[in-house]
Write a protein that holds these residues in place. Structure first.
Motif, PDB file in Angstrom:
ATOM      1  N   UNK A  76     -21.999  41.808  32.936  1.00 48.95           N
ATOM      2  CA  UNK A  76     -23.373  41.986  32.407  1.00 48.95           C
ATOM      3  C   UNK A  76     -23.286  42.335  30.925  1.00 48.95           C
ATOM      4  N   UNK A  77     -22.519  43.052  30.381  1.00 46.35           N
ATOM      5  CA  UNK A  77     -22.325  43.464  28.906  1.00 46.35           C
ATOM      6  C   UNK A  77     -21.929  42.055  28.191  1.00 46.35           C
ATOM      7  N   UNK A  78     -21.081  41.458  28.906  1.00 45.87           N
ATOM      8  CA  UNK A  78     -20.635  39.913  28.271  1.00 45.87           C
ATOM      9  C   UNK A  78     -21.739  38.956  28.253  1.00 45.87           C
ATOM     10  N   UNK A  79     -22.664  38.885  29.224  1.00 50.89           N
ATOM     11  CA  UNK A  79     -24.013  38.042  29.115  1.00 50.89           C
ATOM     12  C   UNK A  79     -24.674  38.502  28.005  1.00 50.89           C
TER      13      UNK A  79
ATOM     14  N   UNK B 256     -25.607  36.299  24.772  1.00 52.29           N
ATOM     15  CA  UNK B 256     -27.054  36.235  24.275  1.00 52.29           C
ATOM     16  C   UNK B 256     -27.172  36.469  22.876  1.00 52.29           C
ATOM     17  N   UNK B 257     -26.572  37.455  22.324  1.00 48.08           N
ATOM     18  CA  UNK B 257     -26.671  37.752  21.078  1.00 48.08           C
ATOM     19  C   UNK B 257     -25.861  36.662  19.979  1.00 48.08           C
TER      20      UNK B 257
ATOM     21  N   UNK C 288     -27.603  34.283  17.296  1.00 46.18           N
ATOM     22  CA  UNK C 288     -27.098  34.382  15.844  1.00 46.18           C
ATOM     23  C   UNK C 288     -26.938  32.902  15.498  1.00 46.18           C
ATOM     24  N   UNK C 289     -26.690  31.803  16.459  1.00 51.56           N
ATOM     25  CA  UNK C 289     -26.389  30.367  16.201  1.00 51.56           C
ATOM     26  C   UNK C 289     -27.712  29.689  15.866  1.00 51.56           C
ATOM     27  N   UNK C 290     -28.695  30.115  17.016  1.00 49.58           N
ATOM     28  CA  UNK C 290     -30.155  29.353  16.904  1.00 49.58           C
ATOM     29  C   UNK C 290     -30.922  30.036  15.923  1.00 49.58           C
TER      30      UNK C 290
ATOM     31  N   UNK D 273     -17.096  38.089  23.063  1.00 49.71           N
ATOM     32  CA  UNK D 273     -18.243  37.598  22.748  1.00 49.71           C
ATOM     33  C   UNK D 273     -18.921  38.308  21.426  1.00 49.71           C
ATOM     34  N   UNK D 274     -18.443  39.521  21.415  1.00 44.65           N
ATOM     35  CA  UNK D 274     -18.881  40.494  20.212  1.00 44.65           C
ATOM     36  C   UNK D 274     -18.211  39.717  19.026  1.00 44.65           C
TER      37      UNK D 274
END
Length: 609
Positions: A34-37, A41-42, A46-48, A207-208
């Motif tokens: 859940x934390x990875x998801x 998303x963050x 940051x990309x979009x 992912x962070x």
């Protein structure tokens, strides 16, 4: 039953080769997923976000379109002839039939020869599970069969136009590197073990880090290849003592403090590339070519280029020549009183130095007495994979992008260089950083590699068109200022260093260029690549170098007759340099700046921008 605090026991290797993993903390794994998801998303945001508000233009579609069109031409070549189509299909089918047969043999407990084996030097498949576990072994062999088949299609597409075939080869290699099963959790045994052993915590960290690196790139991914917190220019990199003795809008000129009683009378000017910063030749003290030269009794001057912005938009090769090496020669003459210097040019800095030599020869300017070229091209007919980005369509696209700000972003150039060796410089870091969640180790060379600079519009356009696209320098058609250049008029001695595994300035390309000069050329081939083959201190006793006859004919014949020598080429170069001008003077006469006021300590201010 597994309790909350049970820890994985690690992987076992039973006789049948089936992977068995220890107990898993399901609650922790679910929580970390859940934390990875959430972190993913963050990272996506940051990309979009910069693209939605117009700060970043997505030019990825152009690159994908070019790749698709190129590979489409390759497919068309094989599919328009029934005989070729059958041949291609048969080759692929044969490979997979062999794989199926060997897999069946293994399933029945028999020994079976693999249908495809990786190169022993390929680090991706070194984990024992790639061979011991039938599932991973099947994935590995299927991947190798498919990618080698695709590479063979390119090599045997004799009917394709050479540049199109070169592009197809480049894009096939990029796709092959991207789809490797070693890149994905579900198909890499080591990544499965890491993820289960950490209950997915590695994905949260990774992912962070991905989000941080997209933020650092302003919306584009800036892959961290080194722990940047461990280095600082002027603190533990570029620390050779010296002074800034001159500055203009294009460069700072550095002079280094002597460390010997006497020095060579003829000073040395180093012209580095402006694509990266000069301190590749002044990394840590034990790797510093500049410090080594100073310690050998050489008065060293180095150009440190400005990191250009819109103000340098209209500065081309002529301006860089006048405000770079020619301005440096003026200042060196004033400081030392010498009428001749030795000069070194590295990569595109060497191309600029060669242009300067031809221009000076036309003008009767004899202030450079000998020249050394590190991994430098003056003939670009066989310039390697960078030619993929140097056709008319690509150059027009680059020029259009430069119109907006007056320069080409350094990050774009760094990404292009990384793609030349994506299997080494991109995918291992993507896996290590963003899947394993591990911070890369500190590495001075990769810290420097990430310290990219921008390319001024006029200069970059001139370079791409006159060198890569039209190859005008050795054809005698390059015009700089008011002179049409002729390298045959350059009669001074030249020491030409190529590196055997160079993807930027291939040794064959450098060899051909070495024959373009009008004077004596000592062609030397170093082991390793574009950087490590140059930055190879004698104390490390690494690699080797080859010496042979004067460059003539073709590279393969020269190399076949050349003699291999162990260790660094640096002492050979020093002997050659001293032979050109052996006279010495007291080092007391070579204090940085002479009697003139200096402008600050080396490494200066431009290198920190």
């Amino acid at each position: 039953m597994l309790m909350k605090n049970d820890k994985p026991t690690g992987q076992q290797h039973p006789a049948d080769g089936t992977a068995v993993f220890g107990p898993i903390d399901i609650e922790s794994l679910a929580r970390n997923m859940g934390r990875a998801v959430e972190e993913g998303g963050k990272a996506l945001a940051a990309y979009l976000r910069p693209r939605e508000d117009g700060r970043v233009k997505n030019d990825f579609a152009e690159e994908v379109t070019d790749a698709v069109n190129t590979l489409g031409h390759l497919a068309e070549y094989w599919l328009t002839d029934p005989q070729r189509t059958l041949e291609a299909q048969t080759n692929l089918a044969t490979g997979f039939m062999s794989l199926w047969a060997s897999t069946l043999q293994r399933m029945t407990g028999e020994e079976a020869k693999p249908a495809a084996e990786p190169d022993p030097k390929d680090p991706r498949f070194r984990d024992p599970e790639w061979s011991e576990n039938q599932y991973f072994d099947l994935l590995k062999q299927a991947y190798l069969i498919t990618t080698r088949w695709a590479e063979k299609l390119v090599k045997e597409a004799d009917g394709l136009e050479p540049h199109l075939r070169h592009k197809a080869d480049f894009y096939v290699r990029q796709v092959s590197a991207a789809i490797s099963p070693s890149n994905f959790i579900a198909t890499n045994p080591a990544l499965i073990r890491d993820t289960l052993a950490e209950n997915g915590e590695n994905l949260v960290r990774g992912l962070h880090m991905l989000k941080e690196d997209i933020d650092a790139g302003g919306g584009d991914l800036r892959i961290r290849q080194s722990d940047t917190s461990k280095f600082e220019v002027g603190v533990n990199l570029a620390t050779t003592p010296g002074k800034v003795v001159y500055r203009n809008a294009t460069m700072e000129l550095l002079q280094y403090t002597p460390t010997t009683e006497n020095v060579l009378k003829r000073p040395l000017l180093i012209c580095p590339p402006w694509i990266n910063k000069f301190y590749v030749l002044d990394l840590t003290p034990e790797k510093s070519f500049i410090k080594w030269c100073v310690d050998q009794g050489i008065t060293v001057f180095v150009i440190s280029w400005v990191n250009p912005d819109e103000k340098q938009r209209n500065k081309g090769f002529y301006e860089y020549m006048k405000e770079g090496p020619l301005a440096a020669l003026d200042e060196i003459g004033k400081i030392t009183g010498e009428k001749e210097v030795s000069a070194i040019g590295y990569c595109v800095g060497g191309t600029l130095l060669s242009v300067t030599l031809a221009w000076m020869a036309a003008k009767g300017d004899t202030r450079i007495g000998s020249a050394t070229l590190f991994a430098t091209q003056v003939d670009f007919e066989n310039a390697g994979d960078l030619k993929v980005f140097a056709d008319e369509d690509h150059i027009l696209s680059i020029e259009k992008k430069m119109d907006e700000h007056g320069y080409f972003p350094g990050a774009k150039m760094a990404a292009a260089f990384n793609m030349l060796r994506s299997q080494e410089l991109i995918w291992p870091y993507l896996v290590n950083n963003y899947v394993r969640g591990k911070q890369p180790t500190p590495f001075d060379l990769l810290y420097w590699n990430a310290d990219a600079t921008r390319m001024p519009q006029k200069n970059h356009s001139f370079y791409l068109r006159n060198c890569y696209l039209e190859n005008n320098l050795t054809r005698g058609k390059m015009v700089v200022g008011d002179e049409t250049l002729d390298l045959k008029k350059v009669k001074i001695p030249v020491y030409e260093l190529a590196t055997r595994e160079d993807h930027i300035a291939p040794p064959n390309s450098v060899f051909i260029g070495a024959q373009a000069f009008g004077g004596p050329v000592r062609y030397v081939l170093s082991g390793s690549g574009h950087i490590a083959g140059v930055v190879n201190p004698p104390v490390r006793k690494k690699y080797q170098y080859w010496l042979g006859s004067d460059p003539a004919g073709n590279f393969e014949d020269w190399f076949a007759a050349a003699t291999e020598h162990a260790g660094s080429w640096w002492p050979d170069w020093l002997t050659w340099l001293r032979h050109q001008a052996p006279e010495e003077v007291p080092a007391s006469k070579r204090a940085p700046g002479g009697r003139r006021k200096t402008l600050g300590d080396a490494p200066g201010t431009y290198v920190k921008e």
